[in-house]
Design a protein around this motif. Structure first.
Motif, PDB file in Angstrom:
ATOM      1  N   ARG A 126       0.917  -1.336  -0.129  1.00  0.00           N
ATOM      2  CA  ARG A 126       0.018  -0.174  -0.005  1.00  0.00           C
ATOM      3  C   ARG A 126       0.925   1.394   0.046  1.00  0.00           C
ATOM      4  O   ARG A 126       0.587   2.202  -0.707  1.00  0.00           O
ATOM      5  N   MET A 127       1.929   1.348   0.732  1.00  0.00           N
ATOM      6  CA  MET A 127       2.726   2.390   0.689  1.00  0.00           C
ATOM      7  C   MET A 127       3.451   2.582  -0.791  1.00  0.00           C
ATOM      8  O   MET A 127       3.716   3.679  -1.146  1.00  0.00           O
ATOM      9  N   GLY A 128       3.641   1.491  -1.556  1.00  0.00           N
ATOM     10  CA  GLY A 128       4.283   1.526  -2.686  1.00  0.00           C
ATOM     11  C   GLY A 128       2.979   2.263  -3.742  1.00  0.00           C
ATOM     12  O   GLY A 128       3.261   3.138  -4.199  1.00  0.00           O
ATOM     13  N   ALA A 129       1.733   1.959  -3.473  1.00  0.00           N
ATOM     14  CA  ALA A 129       0.925   2.387  -4.179  1.00  0.00           C
ATOM     15  C   ALA A 129       0.406   3.768  -3.925  1.00  0.00           C
ATOM     16  O   ALA A 129       0.301   4.809  -4.911  1.00  0.00           O
ATOM     17  N   PHE A 130       0.478   4.197  -2.539  1.00  0.00           N
ATOM     18  CA  PHE A 130       0.217   5.567  -2.197  1.00  0.00           C
ATOM     19  C   PHE A 130       1.404   6.472  -2.589  1.00  0.00           C
ATOM     20  O   PHE A 130       1.279   7.834  -2.824  1.00  0.00           O
TER      21      PHE A 130
END
Length: 273
Positions: free
Chosen positions: A214-218
């Motif tokens: 999720r940190m990658g996507a955000f």
């Protein structure tokens, strides 16, 4: 006190450290083969496994059974090993003992068993009570399962799930991740990308695969904070290394951004560099 008794006491004291080490070694091996990554009882330095590997089942049962004498975590993990071996009644018995000793993860597994009727008579009320006990103690899976449990006896309550997850998220990576998902989607309350990102970042710092993804996507999208494609790729890489399939797909997309198609529009291959 006679000389024989004194000798026995001295022998016990001499052996006590080695006995403690043996018990510790058994628990270490049990953790290595059968620990649950989302178990709040799990020490931070224990990675955990999604399921007990088929090749490890016999060894896990052997060592977890010994370690379970003095550890509720090992008793829960023994249940996981039995479940992986399709020994449902033994798994439920182990989880019941662990739950009686306060293992919230065992409560969740028992709740799932009652909710699905797997190995016990189906009983949604019993499942709800077990999920409630686990949730009130801060177990993230207890919270999410309680919120998801349908039926007139226990309607879904996302707002309550948010409230319970907020308490658990003070210390638990899985709770931080689950609450972050709710904030990101606006489930059970206002949507809050910045709050979600902060929670994902906390969980990612503890190597939670889903939070890293999720940190990658955000980071790639600039949701809730700065846009940084290099950071996004680094987060995806860490998540992929931990086995997250979505992160693996995202890494491939970043490395191979162009899809080659034929005249009919059918996919042929990815163009990578």
């Amino acid at each position: 006190m006679n000389r024989l008794h004194l000798l026995a006491c001295a022998l016990f004291l001499a052996l006590a450290p080695s006995l403690a080490r043996a018990q510790s070694a058994e628990l270490v091996l049990c953790d290595r083969l059968a620990a649950d990554a989302s178990d709040p009882d799990k020490p931070a330095d224990v990675k955990g496994v999604p399921v007990v590997a088929a090749s490890d089942i016999a060894t896990a049962i052997k060592f977890c059974k010994k370690a379970a004498i003095g550890s509720r975590r090992a008793m829960y993990e023994l249940g996981r090993a039995y479940a992986a071996n399709q020994q449902v009644s033994e798994a439920i018995a182990a989880w019941r003992k662990a739950a009686d000793k306060g293992s919230t993860s065992a409560m969740v597994e028992l709740g799932v068993a009652y909710g699905t009727g797997n190995g016990v008579a189906k009983d949604e009320e019993a499942a709800r009570k077990l999920f409630e006990r686990a949730a009130e103690a801060g177990n993230p899976r207890g919270v999410t399962n309680l919120a998801a449990l349908g039926g007139s006896a226990a309607p879904s309550d996302p707002a309550r799930a948010r409230e319970l997850l907020s308490k658990a998220a003070e210390t638990n990576a899985e709770a931080q991740y689950q609450l972050g998902l709710m904030l990101a989607d606006g489930t059970g309350g206002p949507k809050d990308d910045a709050g979600a990102r902060a929670l994902f970042e906390k969980a990612a710092a503890q190597n939670h695969p889903g939070a890293l993804e999720r940190m990658g996507a955000f980071s790639e999208e600039g949701r809730g904070g700065p846009k940084d494609k290099e950071a996004a790729k680094a987060y995806f890489k860490r998540a992929a290394d931990l086995g997250d399939e979505q992160a693996k797909a995202e890494l491939k997309r970043l490395d191979c951004p162009i899809a080659i198609k034929d005249k009919r529009g059918n996919f042929v291959t990815d163009l990578c560099w």
